[in-house]
Scaffold this motif. Structure first.
Motif, PDB file in Angstrom:
ATOM      1  N   VAL A   1      -1.359 -54.001 -50.969  1.00  0.00           N
ATOM      2  CA  VAL A   1      -2.518 -54.844 -51.289  1.00  0.00           C
ATOM      3  C   VAL A   1      -2.760 -55.828 -50.156  1.00  0.00           C
ATOM      4  CG1 VAL A   1      -3.354 -56.647 -52.850  1.00  0.00           C
ATOM      5  CG2 VAL A   1      -2.246 -54.618 -53.781  1.00  0.00           C
ATOM      6  N   TRP A   2      -1.700 -56.452 -49.691  1.00  0.00           N
ATOM      7  CA  TRP A   2      -1.845 -57.463 -48.645  1.00  0.00           C
ATOM      8  C   TRP A   2      -2.119 -56.850 -47.276  1.00  0.00           C
ATOM      9  CZ3 TRP A   2      -2.979 -62.212 -49.682  1.00  0.00           C
ATOM     10  CH2 TRP A   2      -2.687 -62.694 -50.958  1.00  0.00           C
ATOM     11  N   ILE A   3      -1.631 -55.640 -47.033  1.00  0.00           N
ATOM     12  CA  ILE A   3      -1.959 -54.959 -45.776  1.00  0.00           C
ATOM     13  C   ILE A   3      -3.451 -54.648 -45.734  1.00  0.00           C
ATOM     14  CG2 ILE A   3      -1.636 -52.819 -44.479  1.00  0.00           C
ATOM     15  CD1 ILE A   3       1.304 -52.879 -45.443  1.00  0.00           C
ATOM     16  N   GLY A   4      -3.979 -54.145 -46.843  1.00  0.00           N
ATOM     17  CA  GLY A   4      -5.415 -53.875 -46.913  1.00  0.00           C
ATOM     18  C   GLY A   4      -6.232 -55.146 -46.772  1.00  0.00           C
ATOM     19  N   ALA A   5      -5.778 -56.232 -47.388  1.00  0.00           N
ATOM     20  CA  ALA A   5      -6.488 -57.504 -47.290  1.00  0.00           C
ATOM     21  C   ALA A   5      -6.479 -58.042 -45.861  1.00  0.00           C
ATOM     22  CB  ALA A   5      -5.868 -58.517 -48.250  1.00  0.00           C
ATOM     23  N   ALA A   6      -5.366 -57.878 -45.174  1.00  0.00           N
ATOM     24  CA  ALA A   6      -5.293 -58.340 -43.779  1.00  0.00           C
ATOM     25  C   ALA A   6      -6.242 -57.534 -42.892  1.00  0.00           C
ATOM     26  CB  ALA A   6      -3.864 -58.233 -43.266  1.00  0.00           C
ATOM     27  N   HIS A   7      -6.304 -56.232 -43.118  1.00  0.00           N
ATOM     28  CA  HIS A   7      -7.243 -55.409 -42.355  1.00  0.00           C
ATOM     29  C   HIS A   7      -8.685 -55.828 -42.628  1.00  0.00           C
ATOM     30  CE1 HIS A   7      -3.857 -52.745 -41.546  1.00  0.00           C
ATOM     31  NE2 HIS A   7      -4.615 -52.184 -40.611  1.00  0.00           N
ATOM     32  N   ALA A   8      -8.986 -56.139 -43.874  1.00  0.00           N
ATOM     33  CA  ALA A   8     -10.340 -56.567 -44.221  1.00  0.00           C
ATOM     34  C   ALA A   8     -10.688 -57.888 -43.559  1.00  0.00           C
ATOM     35  CB  ALA A   8     -10.479 -56.689 -45.743  1.00  0.00           C
ATOM     36  N   LEU A   9      -9.744 -58.809 -43.499  1.00  0.00           N
ATOM     37  CA  LEU A   9     -10.008 -60.105 -42.873  1.00  0.00           C
ATOM     38  C   LEU A   9     -10.252 -59.952 -41.374  1.00  0.00           C
ATOM     39  CD1 LEU A   9     -10.222 -63.024 -43.837  1.00  0.00           C
ATOM     40  CD2 LEU A   9      -7.860 -63.343 -43.160  1.00  0.00           C
ATOM     41  N   VAL A  10      -9.515 -59.060 -40.736  1.00  0.00           N
ATOM     42  CA  VAL A  10      -9.731 -58.807 -39.313  1.00  0.00           C
ATOM     43  C   VAL A  10     -11.102 -58.172 -39.090  1.00  0.00           C
ATOM     44  CG1 VAL A  10      -8.950 -57.418 -37.351  1.00  0.00           C
ATOM     45  CG2 VAL A  10      -7.295 -58.682 -38.717  1.00  0.00           C
ATOM     46  N   ALA A  11     -11.449 -57.197 -39.928  1.00  0.00           N
ATOM     47  CA  ALA A  11     -12.762 -56.559 -39.803  1.00  0.00           C
ATOM     48  C   ALA A  11     -13.877 -57.572 -40.041  1.00  0.00           C
ATOM     49  CB  ALA A  11     -12.884 -55.400 -40.795  1.00  0.00           C
ATOM     50  N   LEU A  12     -13.701 -58.451 -41.013  1.00  0.00           N
ATOM     51  CA  LEU A  12     -14.707 -59.480 -41.291  1.00  0.00           C
ATOM     52  C   LEU A  12     -14.837 -60.445 -40.123  1.00  0.00           C
ATOM     53  CD1 LEU A  12     -16.652 -60.716 -43.398  1.00  0.00           C
ATOM     54  CD2 LEU A  12     -14.727 -62.102 -44.175  1.00  0.00           C
ATOM     55  N   ALA A  13     -13.722 -60.843 -39.551  1.00  0.00           N
ATOM     56  CA  ALA A  13     -13.769 -61.772 -38.417  1.00  0.00           C
ATOM     57  C   ALA A  13     -14.493 -61.155 -37.228  1.00  0.00           C
ATOM     58  CB  ALA A  13     -12.356 -62.187 -38.018  1.00  0.00           C
TER      59      ALA A  13
END
Length: 175
Positions: free
Chosen positions: A84-96
């Motif tokens: 869950v947190w790996i996916g969330a970290a990837h999403a935050l990088v993509a959003l940034a």
């Protein structure tokens, strides 16, 4: 409920809230950077970028709440919390990346249209909000895609996590 379970729940909810705040910050950051650049360079008075900041804040707040609720739900319902947190970290990088780079690309491509857009504030706000919404949608798709990939049965089987091993006491010894 024991204090250990309560402490873990509090940590999970606190981490989800911090992630929601980070998502809000990532969405609002381009507006803050544009405001500080414009006012620092003497191009615009400090009150003129408030509209871009307001649009970014509304979108960022909405996305932050969505992230908080999703992480709370996923971290309590799934057995694979690290995924869950790996996916969330990837999403935050993509959003940034998308919330800043996509805005720069779109505004650069519309460079020859700056004069017509200068008098139409609502058009610029709609463009800004649309690009931010696109970045948010892509970040959500990245999060869901990475999480599904990490929890897919094929990947788990390839990694050796397909089925639980049978404990040694259940093996039959020879005759």
């Amino acid at each position: 409920m024991s204090t250990r379970v309560r402490a873990r729940r509090t940590i999970r909810e606190g981490a989800a809230a911090l992630y929601g705040l980070a998502a809000l910050g990532v969405v609002v950051a381009p507006a803050l950077i544009l405001d500080s650049t414009a006012t620092g360079g003497g191009v615009a008075p400090s009150w003129q970028a408030w509209d871009l900041l307001a649009v970014s804040a509304v979108l960022g707040l909405g996305y932050g709440v969505v992230c908080y609720r999703r992480l709370r739900r996923q971290s309590t319902m799934t057995r694979s919390r690290p995924n869950v947190w790996i996916g969330a970290a990837h999403a935050l990088v993509a959003l940034a990346l998308l919330s800043s780079v996509l805005l720069a690309v779109v505004l650069h491509q519309l460079g020859d249209m700056q004069a017509p857009l200068a008098g139409q504030e609502w058009t610029l706000l709609a463009l800004w909000g649309g690009v931010q919404l696109l970045a948010i949608a892509v970040a959500e798709a990245v999060e869901r895609g990475v999480f599904r990939w990490l929890t897919s049965p094929e990947r788990r089987a390839a990694a050796g996590h397909g089925e639980r091993p049978v404990p040694a006491r259940h093996y039959r010894r020879g005759p």
